[in-house]
Design an enzyme around this catalytic site. Sequence first.
Site, PDB file in Angstrom:
ATOM      1  N   GLY A   1      35.575  36.584  32.400  1.00 36.66           N
ATOM      2  CA  GLY A   1      35.960  36.240  31.182  1.00 36.66           C
ATOM      3  C   GLY A   1      35.673  34.627  30.945  1.00 36.66           C
ATOM      4  O   GLY A   1      35.517  33.756  31.880  1.00 36.66           O
TER       5      GLY A   1
ATOM      6  N   GLY B   1      37.776  27.053  30.479  1.00 34.41           N
ATOM      7  CA  GLY B   1      36.927  27.363  31.686  1.00 34.41           C
ATOM      8  C   GLY B   1      36.686  28.694  31.573  1.00 34.41           C
ATOM      9  O   GLY B   1      36.813  29.520  30.820  1.00 34.41           O
TER      10      GLY B   1
ATOM     11  N   VAL C   1      36.635  32.680  34.138  1.00 41.16           N
ATOM     12  CA  VAL C   1      37.526  33.327  35.196  1.00 41.16           C
ATOM     13  C   VAL C   1      36.434  34.180  35.882  1.00 41.16           C
ATOM     14  O   VAL C   1      35.595  34.866  35.397  1.00 41.16           O
ATOM     15  CB  VAL C   1      38.435  34.182  34.270  1.00 41.16           C
TER      16      VAL C   1
ATOM     17  N   GLY D   1      37.377  31.281  28.826  1.00 37.95           N
ATOM     18  CA  GLY D   1      38.438  30.907  28.060  1.00 37.95           C
ATOM     19  C   GLY D   1      37.976  29.348  27.374  1.00 37.95           C
ATOM     20  O   GLY D   1      37.035  28.936  27.686  1.00 37.95           O
TER      21      GLY D   1
ATOM     22  N   LYS E   1      40.257  30.928  38.095  1.00 37.16           N
ATOM     23  CA  LYS E   1      39.918  29.977  36.864  1.00 37.16           C
ATOM     24  C   LYS E   1      39.224  28.964  37.357  1.00 37.16           C
ATOM     25  O   LYS E   1      40.021  27.805  37.884  1.00 37.16           O
ATOM     26  CB  LYS E   1      41.018  29.908  35.976  1.00 37.16           C
TER      27      LYS E   1
ATOM     28  N   ASP F   1      53.085  29.050  24.040  1.00 35.06           N
ATOM     29  CA  ASP F   1      52.071  29.667  23.706  1.00 35.06           C
ATOM     30  C   ASP F   1      52.230  31.102  23.835  1.00 35.06           C
ATOM     31  O   ASP F   1      51.313  31.686  24.213  1.00 35.06           O
ATOM     32  CB  ASP F   1      50.498  29.056  24.405  1.00 35.06           C
TER      33      ASP F   1
END
Length: 291
Positions: free
Chosen positions: A152, A157, A159, A154, A180, A256
Site C-alpha cells: 500500500g 509513505g 507500507v 499512503g 510503514k 481522523d
Amino acid sequence: MSGMQELYLSWKNLTRTVPEEMANISSLIELDVPYNHLKGHVPLRGVFANMTGFNFTENGELCGGAPQFRLPQCPVARYGSHSNWPLHIMAPILGIVLISAILLAIYLCYKRNSRQTKATAPDILDASNYQRVSYAELAKATNGFADPNLIGVGKFGSVYLGALPLNDNGTLESVPVAVKVLDLQDIPVGMRGIANVRGFELKPNYRLDRWLHPTLEAVKNVGSLTAFQRLNIAVDIAAVLHYLHSNCVPPIIHCDLKPGNVLLNKDMMACIGDFGLVKLLLDPGIHDTMN
C-alpha cells in the site's frame, strides 16, 4: 351437529364453560342447560347474541351473555394482581426487567474495571513500554523493502509486508507485520524527528471501508459483513475510543476516525490505525471537561 335445532341437557352435572364453537350452530333455537355446574362467561356472538329460547338458570358461576339470559355481569379482571395478568402482557414486562438488570450489571462491572485500568494505565510517552526494533531488523523482515512486499501507498509513505521473529517463552515464531516507511518530504516537520520507519501488526482483512463499500469482485470472493459482525466492529471501535479518551496517560484524541482508518485482523476484530493527526491532552483541565 351443524343442523341441530334443540338441545336439552338439564340436571347432567355438567362442568366447565359453554363452548364458544356452539355460537356457530346457526340452526340452534332451543338450548336448555339449567341445574348444572357451568361457569365462566356465556358467548355473545352468533346464536347467543339475541336468542330467547336458551335457558342457563341455576348455574351459579355463569355470567355475562345477552341481556335476555338475565345472568350476572362477569367481574372485571383486576390487573393490579400479577396472577391475573395475561401472559402476553407479563412476558414483555419481565423481559424488559431482565434485560435492564443484565445491562445494569454489565455497566457496573465496566465502570469498576475502567477505574482499575485507569489507575494502572502506562504512560504512552514512556518509550520503555514499547518493543524496540532496529532498522536492520525491519529491512530484513521486508526483504530490503522489496517491491513484491509493497502492499500500500499512503499520503505520508509506503507500507510493506514483513515477518519479524518473536521469541515467546523460548519458542521462536514469525509474526507478520506491516512496515510503514515515511516520506520525510511530505510529513509534517514535527514528525520528522520521530522515525522514518514504523512496524505494525498486520491486519489481513484490510480496512473497514472495503467491507462497507465492496466491489462486485470482493463480494463474490469474500462476501459481505453480517449484522452480527457489524455490531461487533462498532463495539470494538467504541472500546478503543474509550481506552484512548479515558485510560491512556495522557489521553489521546484520534482526530481522523473514518472507515478507511479502521483495520480488521484475521478474526474480524476492529483496530484503529493512522494516528498521524492525534492530539495529546496534556492539560488535565481539558480531560476533566471531556469526562
